[in-house]
Design an enzyme around this catalytic site. Structure first.
Site, PDB file in Angstrom:
ATOM      1  N   LYS A 102       0.832  -1.210   0.000  1.00 34.21           N
ATOM      2  CA  LYS A 102       0.000   0.000   0.000  1.00 34.21           C
ATOM      3  C   LYS A 102       0.868   1.262   0.000  1.00 34.21           C
ATOM      4  O   LYS A 102       2.077   1.185   0.263  1.00 34.21           O
ATOM      5  CB  LYS A 102      -0.935  -0.021   1.210  1.00 34.21           C
ATOM      6  CG  LYS A 102      -0.207  -0.039   2.538  1.00 34.21           C
ATOM      7  CD  LYS A 102      -1.099  -0.550   3.666  1.00 34.21           C
ATOM      8  CE  LYS A 102      -0.353  -0.444   4.971  1.00 34.21           C
ATOM      9  NZ  LYS A 102      -0.989  -1.247   6.032  1.00 34.21           N
ATOM     10  N   TYR A 155      15.991  30.270   7.358  1.00 29.07           N
ATOM     11  CA  TYR A 155      14.747  30.936   7.755  1.00 29.07           C
ATOM     12  C   TYR A 155      14.652  31.054   9.267  1.00 29.07           C
ATOM     13  O   TYR A 155      14.978  30.118   9.995  1.00 29.07           O
ATOM     14  CB  TYR A 155      13.541  30.137   7.255  1.00 29.07           C
ATOM     15  CG  TYR A 155      13.285  30.279   5.775  1.00 29.07           C
ATOM     16  CD1 TYR A 155      13.041  31.529   5.208  1.00 29.07           C
ATOM     17  CD2 TYR A 155      13.282  29.156   4.953  1.00 29.07           C
ATOM     18  CE1 TYR A 155      12.802  31.649   3.850  1.00 29.07           C
ATOM     19  CE2 TYR A 155      13.029  29.268   3.593  1.00 29.07           C
ATOM     20  CZ  TYR A 155      12.792  30.526   3.053  1.00 29.07           C
ATOM     21  OH  TYR A 155      12.546  30.651   1.711  1.00 29.07           O
TER      22      TYR A 155
HETATM   23  C1  PLP Z   1      -0.068  -2.154   6.610  1.00 27.74           C
HETATM   24  C2  PLP Z   1      -0.542  -3.475   7.069  1.00 27.74           C
HETATM   25  C3  PLP Z   1       0.362  -4.509   7.322  1.00 27.74           C
HETATM   26  C4  PLP Z   1       1.857  -4.337   7.249  1.00 27.74           C
HETATM   27  O1  PLP Z   1       2.335  -3.674   8.387  1.00 27.74           O
HETATM   28  P1  PLP Z   1       3.913  -3.481   8.639  1.00 27.74           P
HETATM   29  O2  PLP Z   1       3.982  -2.942  10.001  1.00 27.74           O
HETATM   30  O3  PLP Z   1       4.375  -2.513   7.603  1.00 27.74           O
HETATM   31  O4  PLP Z   1       4.529  -4.819   8.464  1.00 27.74           O
HETATM   32  C5  PLP Z   1      -0.155  -5.746   7.670  1.00 27.74           C
HETATM   33  N1  PLP Z   1      -1.485  -5.939   7.774  1.00 27.74           N
HETATM   34  C6  PLP Z   1      -2.386  -4.964   7.547  1.00 27.74           C
HETATM   35  C7  PLP Z   1      -3.840  -5.243   7.683  1.00 27.74           C
HETATM   36  C8  PLP Z   1      -1.948  -3.698   7.200  1.00 27.74           C
HETATM   37  O5  PLP Z   1      -2.830  -2.717   6.978  1.00 27.74           O
END
Ligand code: PLP
Length: 367
Positions: free
Chosen positions: A36, A262
């Protein structure tokens, strides 16, 4: 003269190595690689193509899933938040996308849909994180209706998500694992609970499907201090897939008492050389990185001084520095863990990685 602008170097071999290290932790389980948010900033399609041995991919939005299909990815793809509208169900069926079901609205939509073929469904139970998932007391109701629905491919997959797996000192995870066990132990369906932190720190959470995200990208999911980790530990063996680089575009002498950037937010205590690196929050470098945040220049750690600008940061090279314009700067990745930069910026590595912006060049190596 040619200066390197902000560039994310993506090391495909590191990704494959990390995949194998995770596989080594849980050799018998299937792996859903989580892609994702543009593959945690590394490129959605790019990462999927380097992982032909992943058993499935996980995304958060249907557009991400469709982009993977358009890129020719044939593995199962799971929508980790499920579908957002009943209209999407036909699209899931046509594109062979799997969905999580975590609420009554989704259950109703699936039950009432007219589909050409049944969908693979992961039923998500809330075991204590209280974000997504049905309540434990709704489990048998959801299980029954989904098991009987003509729109659902049997068997289901049963899953939950852990809220505190990165913290080995609390007992929240123990409770979540126990509740998940208790609810599902009499069912033969495949089960899934573990994200990266749980795969690493909670072996009893691994079940049939592990769901690594961050660790695949070579970043530690744990809040552990590094002195608790031994040399052959998986967290030592993983390597960062992304190394973020840019270059020095100016080196300036300043004298004690002069300020930089800045808001004059930093004042030189003694005469020194200031290096200007071509990267800023417009590239996704965190504006909250405070004075002292390390940057690697010619293999040496130097501190950020003054505020992060949109396109530049300023570093203190020291009074006797030999660094010159055009020299390479590493912001995070190999030699400088993004975990550490995240701490300086009071955030987490996840946010830094997926905030990389479009203008950052991508250089793919070891493909
Ligand atoms: C994002 C996600 C993961 C992966 O999590 P990490 O901490 O990056 O390993 C696993 N399961 C679900 C349902 C997620 O949304």
């Amino acid at each position: 003269m040619t200066f390197r602008t902000a560039t994310a170097v993506i090391d495909c071999q590191a990704l494959v190595d990390n995949f194998n290290i995770i596989k080594g932790l849980a050799p018998k389980t299937k792996m859903l690689a989580v892609l994702k948010a543009n593959g945690y900033g590394h490129g959605l399609e790019r990462i999927a193509k380097v992982l032909p041995h992943a058993d499935a991919f996980g995304v958060a939005r249907i557009d991400e899933a469709l982009a993977l299909r358009a890129a020719g990815i044939i593995q199962p793809i799971v929508l980790l938040e499920g579908f957002f509208s009943p209209d999407e169900l036909a699209i899931l069926a046509v594109n062979d996308l799997q969905t999580i079901v975590h609420n009554q609205e989704q259950l109703t939509a699936i039950s009432q849909a007219q589909l050409d073929r049944p969908l693979k469904v992961w039923l998500k139970i809330d075991t204590g994180m209280h974000r997504l998932g049905i309540n434990p007391d709704e489990f048998s109701h959801f299980y029954k209706l989904l098991s009987q629905s003509e729109n659902v491919q049997q068997p289901l997959i049963l899953m939950s998500h852990l809220g505190c797996a990165d913290d080995v000192e609390t007992d929240t995870t123990t409770h979540q694992i126990a509740l998940f066990e208790q609810l599902t132990s009499e069912f033969n369906e495949e089960k899934s609970l573990a994200n990266s932190a749980a795969i690493y720190a909670w072996p009893t959470a691994r079940f049939d499907w592990i769901r690594p995200g961050l660790m695949l990208y070579g970043v530690s999911p744990m809040t552990l201090s590094s002195d608790k980790i031994s040399g052959d530990d998986a967290l030592v063996k993983i390597t960062p897939v992304m190394t973020l680089q840019s270059s020095l575009i100016a080196v300036r002498k300043i004298t004690a008492g002069e300020t930089v950037g800045y808001g004059s937010a930093w004042t030189a205590k003694k005469d020194t050389n200031i290096g200007v690196v071509a990267i800023g929050y417009g590239d996704g470098y965190p504006r909250h990185a405070t004075n002292g945040t390390p940057v690697l220049i010619n293999g040496r750690r130097v501190p950020i001084v003054g505020r992060v600008s949109m396109d530049m940061i300023t570093v203190d090279l020291g009074c006797s520095s030999q660094d010159s314009v055009g020299d390479l700067a590493t912001l995070w990745g190999k030699g400088l863990p993004v975990e550490e930069i995240a701490q300086w910026a009071t955030t987490i590595p996840y946010e830094l990685l997926c905030n990389i912006t479009r203008r950052v060049q991508i250089e793919v190596i070891n493909n």
